[in-house]
Write a protein that holds these residues in place. Structure first.
Motif, short mmCIF file in Angstrom:
data_model
loop_
_atom_site.label_atom_id
_atom_site.label_comp_id
_atom_site.label_asym_id
_atom_site.label_seq_id
_atom_site.Cartn_x
_atom_site.Cartn_y
_atom_site.Cartn_z
N MET A 39 1.27 -1.54 0.20
CA MET A 39 -0.33 -0.29 0.15
C MET A 39 0.89 1.20 -0.08
O MET A 39 1.72 1.00 0.59
CB MET A 39 -0.66 -0.34 1.16
N LYS A 106 -12.25 -3.69 -4.69
CA LYS A 106 -10.92 -2.96 -4.34
C LYS A 106 -10.77 -4.32 -3.50
O LYS A 106 -11.58 -4.89 -2.64
CB LYS A 106 -11.28 -2.13 -4.49
N HIS A 107 -9.43 -4.34 -3.38
CA HIS A 107 -8.89 -4.71 -1.82
C HIS A 107 -9.51 -4.19 -0.70
O HIS A 107 -9.51 -3.03 -0.96
CB HIS A 107 -7.84 -5.59 -1.85
N GLU A 110 -6.50 -1.15 -0.78
CA GLU A 110 -7.09 -0.46 -2.21
C GLU A 110 -7.53 0.36 -1.45
O GLU A 110 -7.46 1.54 -1.79
CB GLU A 110 -7.05 -1.06 -2.63
N ASN A 111 -9.32 0.28 -1.38
CA ASN A 111 -9.93 1.63 -0.70
C ASN A 111 -10.07 2.39 0.64
O ASN A 111 -9.64 3.44 0.41
CB ASN A 111 -11.22 0.56 -0.26
N ASN A 113 -6.27 2.77 1.07
CA ASN A 113 -5.58 4.40 0.08
C ASN A 113 -6.67 5.28 -0.61
O ASN A 113 -5.85 6.59 -0.42
CB ASN A 113 -4.74 3.42 -0.63
N ASP A 114 -7.13 4.63 -1.05
CA ASP A 114 -8.43 5.18 -1.94
C ASP A 114 -8.83 6.85 -1.16
O ASP A 114 -9.02 8.09 -1.22
CB ASP A 114 -9.52 4.68 -3.43
#
Length: 224
Positions: A39, A106-107, A110-111, A113-114
């Motif tokens: 990440m 999404k993992h 990932e979410n 981070n977004d």
């Protein structure tokens, strides 16, 4: 009366559906045993770009820069929605999103981070459930790490104790005690909210996000 009952039923159904989806996604993603080093919170880039106001609701979540994201425990989805509604409808701080509303497919990392990179402020919902979930604790420390390492993210992590089931100060992790928390039942809550969510700070962060997004799209286009 009928309309009010209908709205309440719709809201209750939405919150329950959101909670179920979030719980199922957590269970699926945690089974994948992700590598935390995969990440990235992104890097700073100098760029001047024009600011446009919030996009249409048809746009993808990744194309919207939110004023705030609420990180919350699995059992606090309903409470997170309530706080989201207060900030958006009473204080006109919008758009905002809660972590359970992040898109599927999404993992979790990932979410996360977004969510952190696509919002100006990160609200940590401090309830009794905070200490019960390692994943939520990880989210909190990740957001704090970003606030320490990225210049534009300094002072953007906001711990918040809601009036329902708040985490007592003495049980709060030491690192979070050093940050002034929003206290919903405090007489100065409204004044504190207005002081934190400044328009100029939002525009500065949105410009940084837009610049980073533009550079990322260029890199993907030209294969840099």
């Amino acid at each position: 009366m009928g309309n009010k009952n209908s709205k309440r039923a719709s809201s209750f159904s939405r919150r329950n559906s959101m909670k179920d989806n979030y719980t199922n996604k957590c269970q699926e993603d945690l089974k994948k045993k992700p590598k935390l080093c995969d990440m990235s919170l992104g890097t700073e880039t100098n760029c001047h770009i024009s600011i446009q106001e919030p996009q249409s609701i048809d746009e993808d979540v990744g194309d919207i820069f939110y004023r705030f994201v609420i990180l919350h425990a699995d059992d606090d989805v309903e409470e997170a929605v309530r706080i989201q509604d207060i900030l958006q409808n009473e204080f006109y701080i919008k758009p905002g999103i809660i972590f359970a509303e992040m898109p599927g497919g999404k993992h979790l990392l990932e979410n996360l981070n977004d969510a952190l990179s696509s919002s100006a402020w990160t609200i940590l919902l401090l309830t009794e459930n905070f200490l019960n979930e390692l994943w939520y604790e990880f989210q909190s420390y990740t957001s704090l790490f970003g606030a320490l390492t990225l210049p534009n993210k300094q002072n953007t992590v906001i711990p918040m104790r809601p009036r329902n089931n708040p985490l007592p100060w003495e049980r709060t992790p030491f690192i979070l005690r050093s940050i002034n928390a929003l206290q919903e039942d405090s007489p100065g809550f409204a004044k504190q909210v207005k002081k934190i969510f400044q328009e100029t700070r939002y525009k500065q962060q949105k410009a940084t996000w837009a610049c980073r997004k533009k550079n990322q799209e260029a890199s993907e286009l030209f294969g840099w």
